[in-house]
Design a protein around this motif. Structure first.
Motif, PDB file in Angstrom:
ATOM      1  N   PHE A  39      -3.072 -15.842  -5.821  1.00 39.97           N
ATOM      2  CA  PHE A  39      -2.378 -14.581  -6.056  1.00 39.97           C
ATOM      3  C   PHE A  39      -0.938 -14.847  -6.481  1.00 39.97           C
ATOM      4  CE2 PHE A  39      -5.674 -13.260  -3.089  1.00 39.97           C
ATOM      5  CZ  PHE A  39      -6.030 -12.008  -3.536  1.00 39.97           C
ATOM      6  N   ALA A  40      -0.460 -14.119  -7.469  1.00 34.95           N
ATOM      7  CA  ALA A  40       0.959 -14.155  -7.826  1.00 34.95           C
ATOM      8  C   ALA A  40       1.723 -13.319  -6.785  1.00 34.95           C
ATOM      9  CB  ALA A  40       1.165 -13.601  -9.231  1.00 34.95           C
ATOM     10  N   PRO A  41       3.015 -13.562  -6.600  1.00 35.53           N
ATOM     11  CA  PRO A  41       3.761 -12.841  -5.569  1.00 35.53           C
ATOM     12  C   PRO A  41       3.638 -11.318  -5.633  1.00 35.53           C
ATOM     13  CG  PRO A  41       5.034 -14.716  -6.294  1.00 35.53           C
ATOM     14  CD  PRO A  41       3.838 -14.637  -7.201  1.00 35.53           C
ATOM     15  N   PHE A  42       3.719 -10.719  -6.797  1.00 34.25           N
ATOM     16  CA  PHE A  42       3.599  -9.261  -6.854  1.00 34.25           C
ATOM     17  C   PHE A  42       2.164  -8.796  -6.637  1.00 34.25           C
ATOM     18  CE2 PHE A  42       7.929  -9.188  -8.472  1.00 34.25           C
ATOM     19  CZ  PHE A  42       8.433  -8.083  -7.791  1.00 34.25           C
ATOM     20  N   ASP A  43       1.181  -9.656  -6.898  1.00 33.76           N
ATOM     21  CA  ASP A  43      -0.202  -9.335  -6.529  1.00 33.76           C
ATOM     22  C   ASP A  43      -0.315  -9.233  -5.004  1.00 33.76           C
ATOM     23  OD1 ASP A  43      -0.935  -9.482  -9.218  1.00 33.76           O
ATOM     24  OD2 ASP A  43      -1.646 -11.557  -9.045  1.00 33.76           O
ATOM     25  N   LEU A  44       0.346 -10.159  -4.307  1.00 32.93           N
ATOM     26  CA  LEU A  44       0.339 -10.121  -2.846  1.00 32.93           C
ATOM     27  C   LEU A  44       1.034  -8.860  -2.319  1.00 32.93           C
ATOM     28  CD1 LEU A  44       1.079 -13.872  -2.193  1.00 32.93           C
ATOM     29  CD2 LEU A  44      -1.020 -12.660  -1.582  1.00 32.93           C
ATOM     30  N   TYR A  45       2.093  -8.460  -2.980  1.00 35.24           N
ATOM     31  CA  TYR A  45       2.806  -7.228  -2.618  1.00 35.24           C
ATOM     32  C   TYR A  45       1.852  -6.038  -2.699  1.00 35.24           C
ATOM     33  CZ  TYR A  45       6.606  -3.738  -2.883  1.00 35.24           C
ATOM     34  OH  TYR A  45       7.444  -2.679  -2.666  1.00 35.24           O
ATOM     35  N   LEU A  46       1.133  -5.926  -3.815  1.00 29.93           N
ATOM     36  CA  LEU A  46       0.172  -4.830  -3.975  1.00 29.93           C
ATOM     37  C   LEU A  46      -1.005  -4.993  -3.020  1.00 29.93           C
ATOM     38  CD1 LEU A  46       0.021  -4.257  -7.841  1.00 29.93           C
ATOM     39  CD2 LEU A  46       1.321  -2.986  -6.130  1.00 29.93           C
ATOM     40  N   PHE A  71     -15.107   2.818   0.054  1.00 29.18           N
ATOM     41  CA  PHE A  71     -13.748   3.203  -0.316  1.00 29.18           C
ATOM     42  C   PHE A  71     -13.154   2.133  -1.209  1.00 29.18           C
ATOM     43  CE2 PHE A  71      -9.175   3.090   0.162  1.00 29.18           C
ATOM     44  CZ  PHE A  71      -8.855   4.401  -0.134  1.00 29.18           C
ATOM     45  N   ARG A  72     -12.423   2.562  -2.214  1.00 28.16           N
ATOM     46  CA  ARG A  72     -11.757   1.628  -3.129  1.00 28.16           C
ATOM     47  C   ARG A  72     -10.388   2.207  -3.493  1.00 28.16           C
ATOM     48  NH1 ARG A  72     -14.909   2.305  -7.152  1.00 28.16           N
ATOM     49  NH2 ARG A  72     -13.563   3.002  -8.819  1.00 28.16           N
ATOM     50  N   ALA A  73      -9.388   1.364  -3.513  1.00 20.48           N
ATOM     51  CA  ALA A  73      -8.057   1.750  -3.977  1.00 20.48           C
ATOM     52  C   ALA A  73      -7.667   0.806  -5.104  1.00 20.48           C
ATOM     53  CB  ALA A  73      -7.032   1.672  -2.847  1.00 20.48           C
ATOM     54  N   GLU A  74      -7.221   1.363  -6.204  1.00 17.43           N
ATOM     55  CA  GLU A  74      -6.750   0.568  -7.339  1.00 17.43           C
ATOM     56  C   GLU A  74      -5.248   0.767  -7.436  1.00 17.43           C
ATOM     57  OE1 GLU A  74      -9.005   2.379 -10.438  1.00 17.43           O
ATOM     58  OE2 GLU A  74     -10.883   1.448  -9.788  1.00 17.43           O
ATOM     59  N   LEU A  75      -4.502  -0.325  -7.394  1.00 17.06           N
ATOM     60  CA  LEU A  75      -3.048  -0.248  -7.436  1.00 17.06           C
ATOM     61  C   LEU A  75      -2.526  -0.996  -8.645  1.00 17.06           C
ATOM     62  CD1 LEU A  75      -3.898   0.006  -4.335  1.00 17.06           C
ATOM     63  CD2 LEU A  75      -1.517  -0.477  -3.894  1.00 17.06           C
ATOM     64  N   ALA A  76      -1.510  -0.442  -9.259  1.00 16.56           N
ATOM     65  CA  ALA A  76      -0.855  -1.084 -10.402  1.00 16.56           C
ATOM     66  C   ALA A  76       0.639  -0.862 -10.263  1.00 16.56           C
ATOM     67  CB  ALA A  76      -1.364  -0.494 -11.714  1.00 16.56           C
ATOM     68  N   SER A  77       1.410  -1.833 -10.731  1.00 15.13           N
ATOM     69  CA  SER A  77       2.858  -1.698 -10.692  1.00 15.13           C
ATOM     70  C   SER A  77       3.414  -1.810 -12.099  1.00 15.13           C
ATOM     71  CB  SER A  77       3.487  -2.767  -9.784  1.00 15.13           C
ATOM     72  OG  SER A  77       3.265  -4.057 -10.307  1.00 15.13           O
ATOM     73  N   SER A  78       4.563  -1.180 -12.270  1.00 18.56           N
ATOM     74  CA  SER A  78       5.291  -1.251 -13.534  1.00 18.56           C
ATOM     75  C   SER A  78       6.760  -1.012 -13.201  1.00 18.56           C
ATOM     76  CB  SER A  78       4.772  -0.206 -14.526  1.00 18.56           C
ATOM     77  OG  SER A  78       4.938   1.098 -14.000  1.00 18.56           O
ATOM     78  N   HIS A  88       1.496   2.728  -8.505  1.00 22.18           N
ATOM     79  CA  HIS A  88       0.588   3.870  -8.610  1.00 22.18           C
ATOM     80  C   HIS A  88      -0.734   3.493  -7.956  1.00 22.18           C
ATOM     81  CE1 HIS A  88      -1.089   7.550 -10.115  1.00 22.18           C
ATOM     82  NE2 HIS A  88      -2.096   6.880 -10.669  1.00 22.18           N
ATOM     83  N   ARG A  89      -1.204   4.376  -7.031  1.00 19.62           N
ATOM     84  CA  ARG A  89      -2.483   4.176  -6.348  1.00 19.62           C
ATOM     85  C   ARG A  89      -3.493   5.197  -6.848  1.00 19.62           C
ATOM     86  NH1 ARG A  89      -0.305   3.761  -0.126  1.00 19.62           N
ATOM     87  NH2 ARG A  89       0.804   5.599  -0.790  1.00 19.62           N
ATOM     88  N   PRO A 113       1.808   2.713   7.334  1.00 20.36           N
ATOM     89  CA  PRO A 113       2.939   1.873   7.758  1.00 20.36           C
ATOM     90  C   PRO A 113       3.570   1.042   6.640  1.00 20.36           C
ATOM     91  CG  PRO A 113       1.200   1.800   9.396  1.00 20.36           C
ATOM     92  CD  PRO A 113       0.639   2.557   8.223  1.00 20.36           C
ATOM     93  N   VAL A 114       2.770   0.414   5.812  1.00 25.79           N
ATOM     94  CA  VAL A 114       3.336  -0.419   4.740  1.00 25.79           C
ATOM     95  C   VAL A 114       3.976   0.454   3.667  1.00 25.79           C
ATOM     96  CG1 VAL A 114       2.809  -2.129   2.948  1.00 25.79           C
ATOM     97  CG2 VAL A 114       1.831  -2.378   5.238  1.00 25.79           C
ATOM     98  N   THR A 115       3.394   1.613   3.378  1.00 23.48           N
ATOM     99  CA  THR A 115       4.010   2.538   2.425  1.00 23.48           C
ATOM    100  C   THR A 115       5.420   2.899   2.886  1.00 23.48           C
ATOM    101  OG1 THR A 115       1.874   3.495   1.775  1.00 23.48           O
ATOM    102  CG2 THR A 115       3.835   4.826   1.343  1.00 23.48           C
ATOM    103  N   LEU A 116       5.556   3.245   4.145  1.00 24.55           N
ATOM    104  CA  LEU A 116       6.868   3.649   4.675  1.00 24.55           C
ATOM    105  C   LEU A 116       7.877   2.514   4.606  1.00 24.55           C
ATOM    106  CD1 LEU A 116       5.755   5.795   7.742  1.00 24.55           C
ATOM    107  CD2 LEU A 116       6.546   6.597   5.498  1.00 24.55           C
ATOM    108  N   VAL A 117       7.468   1.304   4.975  1.00 23.42           N
ATOM    109  CA  VAL A 117       8.390   0.165   4.937  1.00 23.42           C
ATOM    110  C   VAL A 117       8.795  -0.148   3.500  1.00 23.42           C
ATOM    111  CG1 VAL A 117       8.588  -2.329   5.343  1.00 23.42           C
ATOM    112  CG2 VAL A 117       7.666  -0.842   7.116  1.00 23.42           C
TER     113      VAL A 117
END
Length: 131
Positions: A39-46, A71-78, A88-89, A113-117
């Motif tokens: 995993f790349a660092p931002f992949d780990l973040y997501l 259940f499935r969640a798809e996350l992407a960052s920009s 975006h989730r 919890p992680v969303t809030l942090v």
């Protein structure tokens, strides 16, 4: 709360991350000089946010007696125009949920919890170890 250790085992940017008895690899993609071996660092973040999202919503649904099914969640960052990270989730569940149940899940997911942090930020300190 949580504790991890990362160890460089080469080559280049590949590292092993350990938490208790669990282990995973981190690396950079080929385009950034890595080997694509983890995993790349931002992949780990997501991944952290997605895990908290899925676990929290599963716990909430079980407490309410709702069947999420798969259940499935798809996350992407920009980055936005100001350079700020935007995540975006998109949430999916195969269970038969009503619009009201989905509205509640979308409300709950805003307070995992992680969303809030991630929204509030964290104090990060560093020091030299004594090896």
């Amino acid at each position: 709360m949580a504790q991890v250790q990362i160890v460089s085992d080469g080559p280049r940017y590949r590292h092993q991350i350990r938490s208790g008895t669990h282990q995973l690899s981190a690396d950079e993609p080929f385009a950034l000089g890595g080997q694509g071996a983890g995993f790349a660092p931002f992949d780990l973040y997501l991944a952290s946010l997605s895990a908290c999202t899925a676990i929290t919503l599963r716990m909430y649904a079980e407490k309410k007696g709702w069947d999420l099914g798969e259940f499935r969640a798809e996350l992407a960052s920009s980055r936005d125009d100001a350079g700020k990270l935007v995540v975006h989730r998109v949430l999916h569940a195969s269970g038969a949920l009503s619009d009201a149940q989905w509205a509640r899940l979308l409300d709950v997911v805003e307070r995992t919890p992680v969303t809030l942090v991630m929204r509030e930020g964290a104090v990060i300190t560093s020091e030299r170890g004594t090896d």
